[in-house]
Design a protein around this motif. Structure first.
Motif, PDB file in Angstrom:
ATOM      1  N   GLU A   1       4.981  26.084  -5.554  1.00  0.00           N
ATOM      2  CA  GLU A   1       4.697  26.221  -4.122  1.00  0.00           C
ATOM      3  C   GLU A   1       5.992  26.166  -3.318  1.00  0.00           C
ATOM      4  O   GLU A   1       6.221  26.987  -2.432  1.00  0.00           O
ATOM      5  N   ALA A   2       6.822  25.197  -3.623  1.00  0.00           N
ATOM      6  CA  ALA A   2       8.080  25.039  -2.894  1.00  0.00           C
ATOM      7  C   ALA A   2       8.979  26.262  -3.075  1.00  0.00           C
ATOM      8  O   ALA A   2       9.659  26.682  -2.137  1.00  0.00           O
ATOM      9  N   ALA A   3       8.959  26.846  -4.264  1.00  0.00           N
ATOM     10  CA  ALA A   3       9.829  27.988  -4.569  1.00  0.00           C
ATOM     11  C   ALA A   3       9.476  29.233  -3.761  1.00  0.00           C
ATOM     12  O   ALA A   3      10.324  30.109  -3.571  1.00  0.00           O
ATOM     13  N   LYS A   4       8.272  29.314  -3.264  1.00  0.00           N
ATOM     14  CA  LYS A   4       7.857  30.480  -2.471  1.00  0.00           C
ATOM     15  C   LYS A   4       8.546  30.509  -1.111  1.00  0.00           C
ATOM     16  O   LYS A   4       8.594  31.542  -0.464  1.00  0.00           O
ATOM     17  N   HIS A   5       9.075  29.397  -0.696  1.00  0.00           N
ATOM     18  CA  HIS A   5       9.703  29.271   0.624  1.00  0.00           C
ATOM     19  C   HIS A   5      11.212  29.399   0.448  1.00  0.00           C
ATOM     20  O   HIS A   5      11.945  28.408   0.472  1.00  0.00           O
TER      21      HIS A   5
ATOM     22  N   VAL B   1      14.833  17.776  -3.348  1.00  0.00           N
ATOM     23  CA  VAL B   1      15.894  16.834  -3.718  1.00  0.00           C
ATOM     24  C   VAL B   1      15.233  15.497  -4.033  1.00  0.00           C
ATOM     25  O   VAL B   1      14.461  14.976  -3.219  1.00  0.00           O
ATOM     26  N   ASP B   2      15.540  14.973  -5.206  1.00  0.00           N
ATOM     27  CA  ASP B   2      15.001  13.675  -5.634  1.00  0.00           C
ATOM     28  C   ASP B   2      13.480  13.603  -5.528  1.00  0.00           C
ATOM     29  O   ASP B   2      12.921  12.595  -5.098  1.00  0.00           O
ATOM     30  N   GLY B   3      12.823  14.696  -5.886  1.00  0.00           N
ATOM     31  CA  GLY B   3      11.365  14.699  -5.902  1.00  0.00           C
ATOM     32  C   GLY B   3      10.713  14.851  -4.544  1.00  0.00           C
ATOM     33  O   GLY B   3       9.491  14.834  -4.428  1.00  0.00           O
ATOM     34  N   LYS B   4      11.509  14.999  -3.503  1.00  0.00           N
ATOM     35  CA  LYS B   4      10.971  15.201  -2.157  1.00  0.00           C
ATOM     36  C   LYS B   4      11.183  16.649  -1.732  1.00  0.00           C
ATOM     37  O   LYS B   4      12.171  17.276  -2.101  1.00  0.00           O
ATOM     38  N   VAL B   5      10.246  17.146  -0.939  1.00  0.00           N
ATOM     39  CA  VAL B   5      10.289  18.530  -0.470  1.00  0.00           C
ATOM     40  C   VAL B   5      10.686  18.527   1.006  1.00  0.00           C
ATOM     41  O   VAL B   5      10.094  17.798   1.815  1.00  0.00           O
TER      42      VAL B   5
ATOM     43  N   ILE C   1       8.739  17.024   4.185  1.00  0.00           N
ATOM     44  CA  ILE C   1       7.348  17.406   4.425  1.00  0.00           C
ATOM     45  C   ILE C   1       6.417  16.940   3.305  1.00  0.00           C
ATOM     46  O   ILE C   1       5.212  17.127   3.389  1.00  0.00           O
ATOM     47  N   GLY C   2       6.979  16.365   2.253  1.00  0.00           N
ATOM     48  CA  GLY C   2       6.145  15.885   1.160  1.00  0.00           C
ATOM     49  C   GLY C   2       6.947  15.611  -0.087  1.00  0.00           C
ATOM     50  O   GLY C   2       8.173  15.492  -0.036  1.00  0.00           O
ATOM     51  N   GLU C   3       6.226  15.528  -1.199  1.00  0.00           N
ATOM     52  CA  GLU C   3       6.853  15.236  -2.484  1.00  0.00           C
ATOM     53  C   GLU C   3       6.349  16.199  -3.539  1.00  0.00           C
ATOM     54  O   GLU C   3       5.297  16.827  -3.378  1.00  0.00           O
TER      55      GLU C   3
ATOM     56  N   MET D   1       0.837  -1.180   0.000  1.00  0.00           N
ATOM     57  CA  MET D   1       0.000   0.000   0.000  1.00  0.00           C
ATOM     58  C   MET D   1       0.881   1.242   0.000  1.00  0.00           C
ATOM     59  O   MET D   1       1.812   1.343   0.794  1.00  0.00           O
ATOM     60  N   PRO D   2       0.635   2.219  -0.911  1.00  0.00           N
ATOM     61  CA  PRO D   2       1.493   3.396  -0.989  1.00  0.00           C
ATOM     62  C   PRO D   2       1.355   4.292   0.244  1.00  0.00           C
ATOM     63  O   PRO D   2       0.295   4.341   0.866  1.00  0.00           O
ATOM     64  N   THR D   3       2.440   4.952   0.556  1.00  0.00           N
ATOM     65  CA  THR D   3       2.434   5.893   1.669  1.00  0.00           C
ATOM     66  C   THR D   3       1.741   7.173   1.233  1.00  0.00           C
ATOM     67  O   THR D   3       2.005   7.692   0.156  1.00  0.00           O
ATOM     68  N   LEU D   4       0.852   7.681   2.071  1.00  0.00           N
ATOM     69  CA  LEU D   4       0.193   8.945   1.762  1.00  0.00           C
ATOM     70  C   LEU D   4       1.127  10.078   2.162  1.00  0.00           C
ATOM     71  O   LEU D   4       1.661  10.103   3.266  1.00  0.00           O
ATOM     72  N   THR D   5       1.316  11.004   1.263  1.00  0.00           N
ATOM     73  CA  THR D   5       2.208  12.127   1.519  1.00  0.00           C
ATOM     74  C   THR D   5       1.619  13.382   0.911  1.00  0.00           C
ATOM     75  O   THR D   5       0.858  13.320  -0.052  1.00  0.00           O
ATOM     76  N   LYS D   6       1.962  14.518   1.452  1.00  0.00           N
ATOM     77  CA  LYS D   6       1.500  15.793   0.919  1.00  0.00           C
ATOM     78  C   LYS D   6       2.232  16.057  -0.387  1.00  0.00           C
ATOM     79  O   LYS D   6       3.428  15.829  -0.492  1.00  0.00           O
TER      80      LYS D   6
END
Length: 116
Positions: free
Chosen positions: A12-16, A26-30, A77-79, A1-6
């Protein structure tokens, strides 16, 4: 079962992108590395320069230890949302040139992450 992630878009990430609110991808993860800025062995500037883009190459080129890679998980915190297109990154020197050439009232465009 896949892990649920934000899921986040690169936009969105670039605003921070400040020392008070710093996310890197990095590698598709935030990762929210705000609380790690002062502890980063390479200094906070390295992380701040990695915002607003996929920093996988920079991360891998730095030759991080297994311990550093394990530590990163604490800040995940997510992907990236795979259904959202990633906007190409303009070379940082080109970005700085644009900052110099654009009237100051236009530089907000560069800060939106749409042209980074």
């Amino acid at each position: 079962m896949p892990t649920l992630t934000k899921l986040y878009t690169m936009q969105e990430a670039a605003k921070h992108n400040t020392s008070d609110d710093c996310w890197v991808v990095v590698d598709g993860k935030v990762y929210d590395v705000t609380d790690y800025l002062d502890e980063h062995p390479g200094g906070d500037e390295v992380l701040l320069k990695a915002t607003g883009k996929d920093a996988t190459d920079e991360f891998e080129d730095a030759g991080h230890s297994k311990g550093a890679i394990d530590l990163m998980q604490e800040y995940c915190i997510g992907e990236l949302d795979p259904s959202e297109p990633v906007i190409p990154v303009v070379d940082s020197s080109a970005n700085e040139l644009l900052r110099m050439l654009l009237p100051s009232s236009w530089t907000w465009l560069l800060n939106t992450g749409r042209y980074q």
